[in-house]
Design a protein around this motif. Sequence first.
Motif, short mmCIF file in Angstrom:
data_model
loop_
_atom_site.label_atom_id
_atom_site.label_comp_id
_atom_site.label_asym_id
_atom_site.label_seq_id
_atom_site.Cartn_x
_atom_site.Cartn_y
_atom_site.Cartn_z
N PHE A 126 0.81 -1.42 -0.06
CA PHE A 126 -0.01 0.03 -0.13
C PHE A 126 0.74 1.32 -0.09
O PHE A 126 0.34 2.28 -0.12
N GLU A 127 2.15 1.46 0.15
CA GLU A 127 3.01 2.51 0.19
C GLU A 127 2.57 3.40 -1.03
O GLU A 127 2.70 4.64 -0.62
N THR A 128 2.57 3.07 -2.01
CA THR A 128 2.54 4.19 -3.40
C THR A 128 1.10 4.66 -3.18
O THR A 128 0.91 5.69 -3.75
N THR A 129 0.05 3.71 -2.89
CA THR A 129 -1.29 4.27 -2.71
C THR A 129 -1.42 5.33 -1.58
O THR A 129 -2.09 6.35 -1.65
N CYS A 130 -0.69 5.24 -0.17
CA CYS A 130 -0.54 6.03 0.61
C CYS A 130 -0.10 7.36 0.36
O CYS A 130 -0.44 8.24 0.51
N LEU A 131 0.97 7.09 -0.78
CA LEU A 131 1.59 8.58 -1.21
C LEU A 131 0.43 9.45 -1.89
O LEU A 131 0.63 10.45 -1.85
N ASP A 132 -0.52 8.65 -2.88
CA ASP A 132 -1.37 9.25 -3.67
C ASP A 132 -2.41 10.01 -2.65
O ASP A 132 -2.91 11.01 -2.72
N ILE A 133 -2.89 9.00 -1.41
CA ILE A 133 -3.80 9.84 -0.51
C ILE A 133 -3.25 10.91 0.14
O ILE A 133 -4.20 11.99 0.04
N LEU A 134 -2.06 10.98 0.57
CA LEU A 134 -1.43 12.26 1.04
C LEU A 134 -1.17 13.24 0.16
O LEU A 134 -1.34 14.55 0.51
N GLY A 151 -4.23 22.16 1.37
CA GLY A 151 -3.11 23.26 1.16
C GLY A 151 -1.86 22.99 2.12
O GLY A 151 -1.11 23.92 1.97
N GLN A 152 -2.08 21.88 2.91
CA GLN A 152 -0.86 21.84 3.68
C GLN A 152 -0.69 19.98 3.88
O GLN A 152 -1.75 19.37 3.70
N PRO A 153 0.44 19.60 4.06
CA PRO A 153 1.10 18.23 4.17
C PRO A 153 0.20 17.58 5.61
O PRO A 153 0.15 18.42 6.33
N PHE A 154 -0.07 16.48 5.42
CA PHE A 154 -0.61 15.84 6.78
C PHE A 154 0.53 15.73 7.53
O PHE A 154 1.79 15.43 7.46
N ASP A 155 0.10 16.16 9.05
CA ASP A 155 1.08 15.95 10.15
C ASP A 155 1.19 14.78 10.70
O ASP A 155 0.22 14.48 11.54
N PHE A 156 1.80 14.03 10.70
CA PHE A 156 2.07 12.52 11.19
C PHE A 156 2.64 12.77 12.76
O PHE A 156 2.32 11.78 13.40
N SER A 157 2.93 13.84 13.29
CA SER A 157 3.25 14.03 14.58
C SER A 157 2.01 14.08 15.48
O SER A 157 2.09 13.91 16.59
#
Length: 448
Positions: free
Chosen positions: A410-418, A426-432
Amino acid sequence: MDEEYDVILLGTGLKECVLAGLLGVAGKKILHMDRNKYYGGESASMTPLEELYSKFNLPSPPSDTGRGRDWNVDLIPKFLMADGLLVKLLIHTGVTRYLEFKCIEGSYVYKNGTAEKVPADQSEALKSPLMGLFEKRRFGNFLNWAKDYDEKNSKTQNDIPPNARMVDAFKKYDLSQDTMDFTGHALALHSDDDYLEKPALESIKRIQLYFASLARYGKSPYLYPLYGLGELPQGFARLSAIYGGTYMLDKPVDEIVYENGVVVGVRSGDQTARCKAVICDPSYVPDKVKKVGRVIRAICLLRHPVKVRGDTKPASCQIIIPQKQVQRHNDIYVCCMGQTTMVTPKDWYVALVSTTVETNNPEEEIRPGLALLEPIYQKFVTVTDLHEPIEDGTASKLFISSSYDATSHFETTCLDILDVFRRYTGQPFDFSNITRGLGAEDSLDGAQ
């Protein structure tokens, strides 16, 4: 339906469902529609088995296939990395409380016509026929370096800065072509060899992810939901209800409504739901996407586990066939599951072989993968176009995901989701924001 929403999502494929979960948690008012009667879109899970046979215009399955309801056949099966992006997103949304996962039993790589186990620890590495004795020592040194590598600490880098080419990192440790193949494709999970000329840091991070995922449960780095991936969209539908979202299946989408080139709603029959943005898969807007390739997938029903080296008969596994092993540009992926993941009746297995199409004879391209599965009880083959959005959607407020690629993780799928999340918000998802680990989730204890 005649209300106003922050965002309307079209299609209940996995990407759209994860995005609905992320946006629901963020407090957005959501309407989620699908023209199909079932969840999942392209990534649906077919149950009972009769549904799969009828989808491919075949008569009912023979009686020896058992009860149709005991089958959950994913059209696009993909494994989750135990420490990967999707697991983190699932934990963030809280959808894991509706799901139970199982660890896949083995990770394999194809060499000289045989599926060899990717070593899961030091002792397996020493016994592995993938490398000779001296190569094992060099590979061990390389792995220790990759695991400890810190882009901010030059003392860990051994004169290979983050922007050095990956091929130079391999040369530094004097690794053979075969070892480079299995490291780049079975550990770093690259689908072709373009990564060799790119900065080493990306591949190092992928290798670190593989071993962080492997450390979670020990057998392999991969997880799979019991009863198949169809459980994921349904879990998100339940979650959406908690956040006040609305789901509508079997709802035709007749028109995406624009004013001055900007999305303002979606029309179904004589009803129009107003919105500030639309997120959808490519099938809803064929005039807004471009074809970038094709992928072939063969779903195979088997009466036996997949053949791998030795006496092992894994109930579930992933096999990666690096492109150089079969003189191709793209890898071939094989994944197999059975009753342990609740997707087949006892003594039955379902496998999928997939790759990116390179010739006019796609089925011939996956022959090395099919050969590992013989004899095959029944085969269902699809060749589908891969689409990407023409525009990023920031001007029109129409945000389109890309098609699912040939990879079986699923890693490439997740990159597309993000990427869709970043374009929309307008801003990246904050994994923190994600503070809880996988082990904190009761529903994932079964993965062990």
